[in-house]
Enzyme design. Structure first.
Site, PDB file in Angstrom:
ATOM      1  N   LYS A  81      23.273  32.690  34.475  1.00 38.51           N
ATOM      2  CA  LYS A  81      23.112  34.142  34.429  1.00 38.51           C
ATOM      3  C   LYS A  81      21.787  34.491  35.084  1.00 38.51           C
ATOM      4  CE  LYS A  81      25.467  37.641  32.633  1.00 38.51           C
ATOM      5  NZ  LYS A  81      26.903  37.767  32.441  1.00 38.51           N
ATOM      6  N   ASP A 118      27.224  42.323  36.931  1.00 41.68           N
ATOM      7  CA  ASP A 118      27.073  42.459  35.478  1.00 41.68           C
ATOM      8  C   ASP A 118      26.486  43.852  35.264  1.00 41.68           C
ATOM      9  OD1 ASP A 118      27.101  40.652  32.884  1.00 41.68           O
ATOM     10  OD2 ASP A 118      25.233  41.749  32.778  1.00 41.68           O
ATOM     11  N   GLY A 185      38.601  52.876  29.398  1.00 37.55           N
ATOM     12  CA  GLY A 185      37.976  52.680  30.704  1.00 37.55           C
ATOM     13  C   GLY A 185      38.804  51.766  31.596  1.00 37.55           C
ATOM     14  N   VAL A 187      39.283  48.482  31.735  1.00 35.64           N
ATOM     15  CA  VAL A 187      40.155  47.502  31.082  1.00 35.64           C
ATOM     16  C   VAL A 187      41.134  48.199  30.132  1.00 35.64           C
ATOM     17  CG1 VAL A 187      40.246  45.471  29.588  1.00 35.64           C
ATOM     18  CG2 VAL A 187      38.371  45.709  31.234  1.00 35.64           C
ATOM     19  N   GLY A 188      40.600  49.065  29.245  1.00 34.72           N
ATOM     20  CA  GLY A 188      41.446  49.682  28.219  1.00 34.72           C
ATOM     21  C   GLY A 188      42.625  50.441  28.799  1.00 34.72           C
ATOM     22  N   ASP A 206      38.368  57.006  22.493  1.00 30.08           N
ATOM     23  CA  ASP A 206      37.241  56.928  23.439  1.00 30.08           C
ATOM     24  C   ASP A 206      36.273  58.051  23.091  1.00 30.08           C
ATOM     25  OD1 ASP A 206      37.077  55.623  26.648  1.00 30.08           O
ATOM     26  OD2 ASP A 206      35.607  57.090  25.970  1.00 30.08           O
ATOM     27  N   ASN A 264      32.587  42.476  25.277  1.00 33.26           N
ATOM     28  CA  ASN A 264      31.702  41.323  25.096  1.00 33.26           C
ATOM     29  C   ASN A 264      30.938  41.472  23.789  1.00 33.26           C
ATOM     30  OD1 ASN A 264      31.961  39.627  27.456  1.00 33.26           O
ATOM     31  ND2 ASN A 264      31.107  41.333  28.633  1.00 33.26           N
TER      32      ASN A 264
HETATM   33  P1  NAD Z   1      34.302  50.889  31.254  1.00 32.20           P
HETATM   34  O1  NAD Z   1      32.881  51.321  31.323  1.00 32.20           O
HETATM   35  O2  NAD Z   1      35.202  51.124  32.421  1.00 32.20           O
HETATM   36  O3  NAD Z   1      35.025  51.549  29.985  1.00 32.20           O
HETATM   37  C1  NAD Z   1      34.428  51.593  28.715  1.00 32.20           C
HETATM   38  C2  NAD Z   1      34.989  52.824  28.013  1.00 32.20           C
HETATM   39  O4  NAD Z   1      34.537  52.792  26.655  1.00 32.20           O
HETATM   40  C3  NAD Z   1      34.524  54.149  28.613  1.00 32.20           C
HETATM   41  O5  NAD Z   1      35.647  54.970  28.824  1.00 32.20           O
HETATM   42  C4  NAD Z   1      33.585  54.730  27.546  1.00 32.20           C
HETATM   43  O6  NAD Z   1      33.640  56.144  27.490  1.00 32.20           O
HETATM   44  C5  NAD Z   1      34.154  54.116  26.281  1.00 32.20           C
HETATM   45  N1  NAD Z   1      33.218  54.015  25.170  1.00 32.20           N
HETATM   46  C6  NAD Z   1      31.898  53.724  25.209  1.00 32.20           C
HETATM   47  N2  NAD Z   1      31.412  53.682  23.960  1.00 32.20           N
HETATM   48  C7  NAD Z   1      32.440  53.928  23.114  1.00 32.20           C
HETATM   49  C8  NAD Z   1      32.572  53.993  21.708  1.00 32.20           C
HETATM   50  N3  NAD Z   1      31.538  53.791  20.900  1.00 32.20           N
HETATM   51  N4  NAD Z   1      33.802  54.291  21.205  1.00 32.20           N
HETATM   52  C9  NAD Z   1      34.866  54.492  22.001  1.00 32.20           C
HETATM   53  N5  NAD Z   1      34.786  54.439  23.349  1.00 32.20           N
HETATM   54  C10 NAD Z   1      33.602  54.154  23.892  1.00 32.20           C
HETATM   55  O7  NAD Z   1      34.224  49.317  30.887  1.00 32.20           O
HETATM   56  P2  NAD Z   1      35.346  48.208  31.135  1.00 32.20           P
HETATM   57  O8  NAD Z   1      35.126  47.570  32.446  1.00 32.20           O
HETATM   58  O9  NAD Z   1      36.673  48.766  30.768  1.00 32.20           O
HETATM   59  O10 NAD Z   1      34.917  47.119  30.049  1.00 32.20           O
HETATM   60  C11 NAD Z   1      35.162  47.342  28.671  1.00 32.20           C
HETATM   61  C12 NAD Z   1      34.503  46.230  27.854  1.00 32.20           C
HETATM   62  O11 NAD Z   1      35.020  44.958  28.245  1.00 32.20           O
HETATM   63  C13 NAD Z   1      32.980  46.130  28.020  1.00 32.20           C
HETATM   64  O12 NAD Z   1      32.427  45.717  26.782  1.00 32.20           O
HETATM   65  C14 NAD Z   1      32.820  45.025  29.054  1.00 32.20           C
HETATM   66  O13 NAD Z   1      31.571  44.366  28.910  1.00 32.20           O
HETATM   67  C15 NAD Z   1      33.952  44.104  28.656  1.00 32.20           C
HETATM   68  N6  NAD Z   1      34.419  43.249  29.759  1.00 32.20           N
HETATM   69  C16 NAD Z   1      34.866  43.832  30.891  1.00 32.20           C
HETATM   70  C17 NAD Z   1      35.317  43.021  31.929  1.00 32.20           C
HETATM   71  C18 NAD Z   1      35.825  43.638  33.204  1.00 32.20           C
HETATM   72  O14 NAD Z   1      36.405  42.906  34.014  1.00 32.20           O
HETATM   73  N7  NAD Z   1      35.666  44.932  33.430  1.00 32.20           N
HETATM   74  C19 NAD Z   1      35.333  41.626  31.798  1.00 32.20           C
HETATM   75  C20 NAD Z   1      34.895  41.065  30.589  1.00 32.20           C
HETATM   76  C21 NAD Z   1      34.438  41.897  29.580  1.00 32.20           C
END
Ligand code: NAD
Length: 349
Positions: A81, A118, A185, A187-188, A206, A264
């Site tokens: 990292k 990251d 977001g 992933v979700g 969200d 994470n």
């Molecule tokens: P993103 O920023 O696209 O989406 C995150 C969403 O969560 C946003 O819509 C935000 O408004 C919402 N949010 C923030 N705080 C919140 C809360 N307290 N309650 C409800 N909603 C909330 O991020 P992402 O890329 O979808 O990643 C989501 C998670 O998965 C993160 O923790 C990221 O570290 C982890 N992750 C992502 C990847 C990847 O490939 N994108 C890989 C491994 C881990």
């Protein structure tokens, strides 16, 4: 806060590279935790820290987590990292110049460390670093990379949810199941698509309520108040927003059979894993179920896999989780402890 000397002395990794970046007044830390399974892979975090030592400590901790994640995913990479600790996040020309200097540093490591994005770095930044070194993945599609890893991450979580349900009651069938996703977001929202397509009822929470409503409308699901997660009944709770959602308190209150999501560092305190275990809630360890992004990016850009090979590797996330669950049952330990045991074996720690 301990100084560099104490931090390095207490760390179990292989190499810590420290570079003062006088132009920005910042520091660059590259921590190579393990190369036992191959070159160390892991993202570059750009962040403002209270002190340089905090940046080094973050890089050390995160590099160890990458070793575990990549080892459990079965990828031929070790863990690393990098942290670029800056007084303020640079933009424009200053950012580009910093990334080029950083690219030279990564190049000088001769492939023992391969970087990706990251916190506060993205695929456009990886394209800049690529100008100086080939040891970078997660470039933009336009620059020949595989782009945003959210797609493979979501598919990996989908396989992980099915494997978790199969472990709980013998069926991975999604129709008739309720899945509560925190975070609509990258992933979700894509996870919601997969689940709805497979027949599940999807609930989305969200902090950006219009966003949750829009995704819910698209998949025929419902939006839920983000403050009501603990009161909402579901078969699966899928944290896909922020870390730290599982405390000892919340773990004892959740009204679901499975916790399986991409976020994470879901465990705010390690003991929360024991609380979930004691309450009969099956927890899919975060770094096992969220490895899809790393698998997709490394597979496509470094290992030369085609889409079918990437998809087969993503499906194996489900098989890995089944191994974690079997071991947890056999030894009477939490699933987090079982995943850690598998990682330690593979890393020969
Ligand atoms: P993103 O920023 O696209 O989406 C995150 C969403 O969560 C946003 O819509 C935000 O408004 C919402 N949010 C923030 N705080 C919140 C809360 N307290 N309650 C409800 N909603 C909330 O991020 P992402 O890329 O979808 O990643 C989501 C998670 O998965 C993160 O923790 C990221 O570290 C982890 N992750 C992502 C990847 C990847 O490939 N994108 C890989 C491994 C881990």
């Amino acid at each position: 806060m301990a100084g560099f000397e104490t931090l390095i002395d207490g760390w179990d990794g292989e190499t810590a590279v420290i570079r003062r970046d006088r132009e920005t007044g910042g520091w660059i830390f590259v921590c190579i935790h393990s190369t036992r399974r191959g070159p160390a892979g892991g993202g570059t975090r750009m962040k403002v820290y209270g002190s340089p030592a905090e940046g080094l400590e973050d890089a050390m901790r995160l590099s160890g987590a990458m070793s575990r994640k990549l080892a459990v995913a079965g990828l031929p990479f070790g863990g690393g990292k990098a942290v670029i600790a800056v007084p303020e996040i640079p933009r424009g020309g200053a950012r580009r110049a910093l990334l080029l200097r950083y690219g030279d540093l990564v190049a000088s490591l001769g492939g023992t460390y391969c970087t990706s994005s990251d916190m506060n770095t993205d695929e456009a930044d990886m394209d800049v670093i690529w100008e100086r070194t080939k040891y970078v993945f997660g470039r933009s599609v336009a620059a020949g990379g595989s782009g945003n890893p959210a797609r493979p991450t979501a598919l990996g979580v989908f396989h992980g949810i099915k494997a978790s349900l199969a472990h709980v009651d013998g069926s991975d069938e999604l129709s008739g199941r309720r899945v509560l996703i925190q975070g609509a977001g990258g992933v979700g929202s894509q996870l919601a698509d997969h689940l709805a397509h497979a027949g599940a009822s999807v609930l989305l929470a969200d902090v950006d309520i219009p966003k949750a409503k829009a995704v819910a409308a698209r998949v025929g699901g419902d939006a839920v108040d983000p403050n009501d997660l603990l009161q909402t009944e579901a078969d699966v709770f899928s944290p896909c927003a922020v870390g730290g959602v599982l405390t000892m308190r919340s773990a004892s209150q959740l009204r679901c059979a499975v916790v399986a999501g991409s976020a994470n560092n879901q465990l705010a305190e390690p003991e929360a894993a024991e609380v979930l275990h004691a309450h009969g809630v099956l927890y899919a360890p975060d770094y096992v179920i969220n490895a899809g992004g790393a698998i997709g990016v490394a597979g496509t850009e470094q290992l030369g896999w085609d889409e079918a090979e990437v998809n087969a590797a993503l499906a194996r996330i489900g098989e890995t989780l089944q191994e974690v669950y079997r071991r947890s049952e056999e030894r009477g330990i939490s699933t987090a402890a079982a995943a850690e045991a598998i990682a330690e074996e593979r890393l020969d720690l």
